[in-house]
Design a protein around this motif. Structure first.
Motif, PDB file in Angstrom:
ATOM      1  N   LEU A 138       0.839  -1.194   0.000  1.00 39.41           N
ATOM      2  CA  LEU A 138       0.000   0.000   0.000  1.00 39.41           C
ATOM      3  C   LEU A 138       0.876   1.246   0.000  1.00 39.41           C
ATOM      4  CD1 LEU A 138      -3.039   0.849   0.325  1.00 39.41           C
ATOM      5  CD2 LEU A 138      -2.561   1.028   2.766  1.00 39.41           C
ATOM      6  N   ASP A 179      -2.783   5.520  -2.539  1.00 44.48           N
ATOM      7  CA  ASP A 179      -3.838   4.507  -2.634  1.00 44.48           C
ATOM      8  C   ASP A 179      -5.031   4.825  -1.742  1.00 44.48           C
ATOM      9  OD1 ASP A 179      -2.332   2.947  -4.447  1.00 44.48           O
ATOM     10  OD2 ASP A 179      -1.289   1.953  -2.792  1.00 44.48           O
ATOM     11  N   LEU A 233      -8.975   3.338  -1.957  1.00 46.30           N
ATOM     12  CA  LEU A 233      -9.661   2.687  -0.838  1.00 46.30           C
ATOM     13  C   LEU A 233     -10.950   3.422  -0.476  1.00 46.30           C
ATOM     14  CD1 LEU A 233      -6.581   1.767   1.369  1.00 46.30           C
ATOM     15  CD2 LEU A 233      -8.117   0.169   0.219  1.00 46.30           C
ATOM     16  N   CYS A 240      -1.782  -4.309   1.222  1.00 47.50           N
ATOM     17  CA  CYS A 240      -1.350  -4.366  -0.179  1.00 47.50           C
ATOM     18  C   CYS A 240      -2.481  -4.013  -1.131  1.00 47.50           C
ATOM     19  CB  CYS A 240      -0.854  -5.769  -0.514  1.00 47.50           C
ATOM     20  SG  CYS A 240       0.457  -6.386   0.558  1.00 47.50           S
ATOM     21  N   ILE A 241      -2.081  -3.588  -2.301  1.00 50.54           N
ATOM     22  CA  ILE A 241      -3.011  -3.309  -3.399  1.00 50.54           C
ATOM     23  C   ILE A 241      -2.886  -4.427  -4.434  1.00 50.54           C
ATOM     24  CG2 ILE A 241      -3.459  -1.737  -5.365  1.00 50.54           C
ATOM     25  CD1 ILE A 241      -4.540  -0.662  -2.727  1.00 50.54           C
ATOM     26  N   GLU A 278      -5.298  -1.108 -10.804  1.00 47.21           N
ATOM     27  CA  GLU A 278      -5.556  -1.360  -9.393  1.00 47.21           C
ATOM     28  C   GLU A 278      -7.021  -1.762  -9.250  1.00 47.21           C
ATOM     29  OE1 GLU A 278      -4.020   1.508 -10.380  1.00 47.21           O
ATOM     30  OE2 GLU A 278      -2.087   1.506  -9.370  1.00 47.21           O
ATOM     31  N   TYR A 297      -7.795  -4.846  -2.743  1.00 49.03           N
ATOM     32  CA  TYR A 297      -6.971  -4.755  -1.536  1.00 49.03           C
ATOM     33  C   TYR A 297      -6.827  -6.139  -0.913  1.00 49.03           C
ATOM     34  CZ  TYR A 297      -5.822  -3.639   3.319  1.00 49.03           C
ATOM     35  OH  TYR A 297      -5.229  -3.586   4.543  1.00 49.03           O
TER      36      TYR A 297
END
Length: 176
Positions: free
Chosen positions: A13, A17, A21, A60-61, A68, A71
């Motif tokens: 992450l 980002d 989210l 993490c992505i 993207e 998650y």
């Protein structure tokens, strides 16, 4: 980058980002399965929950084919959780994930993601088991996880608050 498997890439992450989210966790379609539609995340809440420097969870992505899309997080079970679930002298990791772009649902990406993360944890973190606790009503998720080799090991009644109701969950595990 944490790892890559074909078109799937998982990376740590990053600060920017937070906007992804906030977008994903304010989408009622995503919230139906992750966190609950009564619990949307605005930017400040994302910062507080996902960017806490004291939290040891690896956040993490998920990137698929350069975009993207979601998650995933992983963490070593703490002593209290190990006692609760009966994993006393083992190296057990938990994972949680969601695909935040609904256009990528039902395409096998979740299966690829979970199997890839399990492989990463077994090889790089030397996990003896990987566990999750999905809600019992989420049949699609349970089917995906079972396809990845997870087995139901313990019923967890009224385990997780979701949309104002404590939901029954399953402790599921993948054993090395």
């Amino acid at each position: 980058m944490l790892f890559q498997n074909g078109k799937l890439l998982v990376r740590l992450l990053e600060e920017e980002d937070q906007f992804l989210l906030a977008k994903w966790l304010s989408d009622p379609e995503v919230l139906k399965y992750y966190e609950g539609r009564d619990n949307p995340f605005h930017l400040e809440k994302v910062r507080n929950v996902f960017y806490d420097p004291e939290d040891e969870t690896m956040k993490c992505i998920i990137v698929f084919d350069g975009k993207e899309i979601g998650y995933i997080q992983f963490y070593q079970l703490d002593a209290e959780a190990k006692v609760e679930y009966g994993y006393l002298n083992e190296n057990v990791y938990g994972i949680d994930q969601f695909i935040g772009e609904a256009a990528y649902w039902n395409k096998g990406i979740g299966t690829l993601l979970v199997t890839s993360m399990v492989t990463y944890l077994l090889e790089h973190e030397k996990a003896s088991r990987v566990v999750m606790d999905p809600q019992g009503w989420n049949k699609r998720a349970l089917k995906c996880y079972e396809k990845c080799g997870f087995k139901k090991v313990k019923f967890l009644p009224k385990h997780e608050l979701h949309e104002g109701v404590y939901q029954d969950c399953w402790l599921i595990e993948y054993i090395r």
